[in-house]
Design a protein around this motif. Structure first.
Motif, PDB file in Angstrom:
ATOM      1  N   ALA A  54      -0.368  -6.212   0.930  1.00  0.00           N
ATOM      2  CA  ALA A  54      -0.485  -7.810   1.398  1.00  0.00           C
ATOM      3  C   ALA A  54      -1.023  -7.985   2.844  1.00  0.00           C
ATOM      4  O   ALA A  54      -2.019  -8.773   3.248  1.00  0.00           O
ATOM      5  N   LEU A  55      -0.907  -6.660   3.749  1.00  0.00           N
ATOM      6  CA  LEU A  55      -1.245  -6.825   5.193  1.00  0.00           C
ATOM      7  C   LEU A  55      -2.776  -6.485   5.122  1.00  0.00           C
ATOM      8  O   LEU A  55      -3.520  -7.223   5.765  1.00  0.00           O
ATOM      9  N   GLU A  61      -9.107 -10.936   4.854  1.00  0.00           N
ATOM     10  CA  GLU A  61      -9.445 -12.499   4.872  1.00  0.00           C
ATOM     11  C   GLU A  61      -9.007 -13.376   5.879  1.00  0.00           C
ATOM     12  O   GLU A  61      -9.294 -14.455   5.865  1.00  0.00           O
ATOM     13  N   ASP A  62      -8.770 -12.438   7.189  1.00  0.00           N
ATOM     14  CA  ASP A  62      -8.206 -13.251   8.115  1.00  0.00           C
ATOM     15  C   ASP A  62      -7.321 -14.531   7.812  1.00  0.00           C
ATOM     16  O   ASP A  62      -7.574 -15.521   8.465  1.00  0.00           O
ATOM     17  N   LYS A  63      -6.367 -14.037   7.305  1.00  0.00           N
ATOM     18  CA  LYS A  63      -5.141 -14.909   6.673  1.00  0.00           C
ATOM     19  C   LYS A  63      -3.900 -14.371   7.349  1.00  0.00           C
ATOM     20  O   LYS A  63      -3.532 -13.140   7.602  1.00  0.00           O
ATOM     21  N   ARG A  64      -2.643 -15.200   7.225  1.00  0.00           N
ATOM     22  CA  ARG A  64      -1.550 -14.739   7.451  1.00  0.00           C
ATOM     23  C   ARG A  64      -0.602 -14.542   6.021  1.00  0.00           C
ATOM     24  O   ARG A  64      -1.233 -14.926   4.961  1.00  0.00           O
ATOM     25  N   ILE A  65       0.313 -13.862   6.197  1.00  0.00           N
ATOM     26  CA  ILE A  65       1.227 -13.467   5.060  1.00  0.00           C
ATOM     27  C   ILE A  65       2.541 -14.085   5.298  1.00  0.00           C
ATOM     28  O   ILE A  65       3.198 -14.339   6.135  1.00  0.00           O
TER      29      ILE A  65
END
Length: 73
Positions: A54-55, A61-65
């Motif tokens: 996930a990390l 994708e320059d996103k948070r989880i």
């Protein structure tokens, strides 16, 4: 009003810890049968691997989880 809010939060914390109502938590433990409940989570899953994947994906994708913990208790 602040004192009342503090008292409510304290009471909720005690209840969550099982201090304020041990008989209620004991009753729940006695009446539930774990063998009757289906497993909600995959018992073979590797949590560390899932988090690592996930990390990696989030970084690419320059996103948070959002990390949600769960278990078959």
């Amino acid at each position: 009003m602040k004192d009342r809010n503090k008292a409510v939060v304290f009471a909720l914390a005690l209840m969550a810890a099982g201090v304020a109502a041990p008989s209620v938590t004991g009753f729940a433990a006695e009446t539930s049968n774990k063998s009757e409940r289906p497993n909600l989570y995959d018992t073979r899953a590797d949590g560390k691997e899932q988090i690592a994947n996930a990390l990696k994906m989030a970084k690419a994708e320059d996103k948070r989880i959002i990390l949600k913990f769960g278990a078959n208790w």
